[in-house]
Design a protein around this motif. Structure first.
Motif, mmCIF file in Angstrom:
data_model
loop_
_atom_site.group_PDB
_atom_site.id
_atom_site.type_symbol
_atom_site.label_atom_id
_atom_site.label_comp_id
_atom_site.label_asym_id
_atom_site.label_seq_id
_atom_site.Cartn_x
_atom_site.Cartn_y
_atom_site.Cartn_z
ATOM 1 N N ASP A 140 1.027 -0.944 0.181
ATOM 2 C CA ASP A 140 -0.026 0.363 -0.142
ATOM 3 C C ASP A 140 1.070 0.883 -0.614
ATOM 4 O O ASP A 140 0.559 2.040 0.044
ATOM 5 N N LYS A 141 2.012 1.084 0.164
ATOM 6 C CA LYS A 141 3.489 2.018 -0.119
ATOM 7 C C LYS A 141 3.890 1.912 -1.457
ATOM 8 O O LYS A 141 4.724 0.760 -1.814
ATOM 9 N N PHE A 142 4.426 2.956 -2.386
ATOM 10 C CA PHE A 142 5.443 3.454 -3.027
ATOM 11 C C PHE A 142 6.223 3.839 -2.647
ATOM 12 O O PHE A 142 5.637 5.045 -2.498
ATOM 13 N N VAL A 143 7.440 4.003 -2.824
ATOM 14 C CA VAL A 143 8.859 5.025 -3.127
ATOM 15 C C VAL A 143 9.177 5.473 -4.177
ATOM 16 O O VAL A 143 9.601 4.327 -5.036
ATOM 17 N N TRP A 144 9.143 6.065 -5.194
ATOM 18 C CA TRP A 144 9.944 6.344 -6.132
ATOM 19 C C TRP A 144 11.290 7.208 -5.641
ATOM 20 O O TRP A 144 11.028 8.477 -5.027
ATOM 21 N N ASP A 145 12.097 6.013 -5.829
ATOM 22 C CA ASP A 145 13.322 7.150 -5.938
ATOM 23 C C ASP A 145 13.337 7.863 -7.328
ATOM 24 O O ASP A 145 13.767 6.851 -8.426
ATOM 25 N N LEU A 146 13.802 8.562 -6.827
ATOM 26 C CA LEU A 146 14.564 9.725 -8.500
ATOM 27 C C LEU A 146 16.048 10.243 -8.693
ATOM 28 O O LEU A 146 15.864 11.152 -9.159
ATOM 29 N N LYS A 150 15.544 19.166 -3.772
ATOM 30 C CA LYS A 150 14.279 20.390 -3.636
ATOM 31 C C LYS A 150 13.511 20.585 -4.712
ATOM 32 O O LYS A 150 12.566 20.975 -4.427
ATOM 33 N N SER A 151 13.784 20.921 -5.575
ATOM 34 C CA SER A 151 13.189 21.322 -7.088
ATOM 35 C C SER A 151 12.070 20.384 -7.920
ATOM 36 O O SER A 151 11.292 20.859 -8.426
ATOM 37 N N GLN A 152 12.197 19.203 -6.981
ATOM 38 C CA GLN A 152 11.463 18.031 -7.647
ATOM 39 C C GLN A 152 10.503 18.237 -6.677
ATOM 40 O O GLN A 152 8.942 17.914 -7.224
ATOM 41 N N ASP A 159 9.239 20.591 -4.981
ATOM 42 C CA ASP A 159 8.445 21.669 -5.486
ATOM 43 C C ASP A 159 8.058 21.307 -6.941
ATOM 44 O O ASP A 159 7.089 22.165 -6.871
ATOM 45 N N ARG A 160 8.267 21.164 -7.629
ATOM 46 C CA ARG A 160 7.552 20.356 -8.767
ATOM 47 C C ARG A 160 6.491 19.634 -8.607
ATOM 48 O O ARG A 160 5.197 19.828 -8.991
ATOM 49 N N ILE A 161 6.598 18.673 -8.046
ATOM 50 C CA ILE A 161 5.355 17.839 -7.445
ATOM 51 C C ILE A 161 4.493 18.244 -6.203
ATOM 52 O O ILE A 161 3.431 18.363 -6.700
ATOM 53 N N VAL A 162 4.977 18.647 -5.404
ATOM 54 C CA VAL A 162 3.802 19.773 -4.747
ATOM 55 C C VAL A 162 3.413 20.958 -5.400
ATOM 56 O O VAL A 162 2.284 20.782 -5.661
ATOM 57 N N LYS A 163 3.343 21.697 -5.955
ATOM 58 C CA LYS A 163 2.962 22.698 -7.018
ATOM 59 C C LYS A 163 1.687 21.672 -8.208
ATOM 60 O O LYS A 163 0.786 21.698 -8.797
#
Length: 93
Positions: free
Chosen positions: A33-39, A77-79, A81-85
């Motif tokens: 039930d939990k997915f971790v996106w490794d960026l 940090k930029s990622q 910000d991108r996802i939050v927006k």
């Protein structure tokens, strides 16, 4: 379940990669039930990719589903910000 986003993006255009990620997550909901996106190694998160993966989840299951089922590793940090927006815009549409 950790998903290496760089591997998802490799060899696919952004919409196809997003659709593939969506299918992988939805197909594994019975096992986790939990997915971790490794960026790690990912420099950009294009709208076409997010729309076909996270955006589709938000439209079908709501923002709460995304917030409770996806977390991130090796995220800049930029990622963040991108996802939050992106999530904010999608939650208002």
């Amino acid at each position: 379940m950790t998903i290496i986003i760089k591997d998802i993006l490799q060899g696919r255009n952004y919409p196809d990669a997003g659709a593939y990620l969506y299918d992988q997550m939805m197909g594994n909901l019975d096992m986790t039930d939990k997915f971790v996106w490794d960026l790690s190694g990912v420099s950009v998160l294009p709208s076409m990719f997010l729309t076909m993966s996270m955006g589709r989840m938000i439209k079908e299951r709501g923002v709460g589903f995304v917030k409770s089922h996806i977390s991130f590793a090796n995220i800049t940090k930029s990622q963040v910000d991108r996802i939050v927006k992106y999530v904010d815009v999608m939650s208002k549409s």
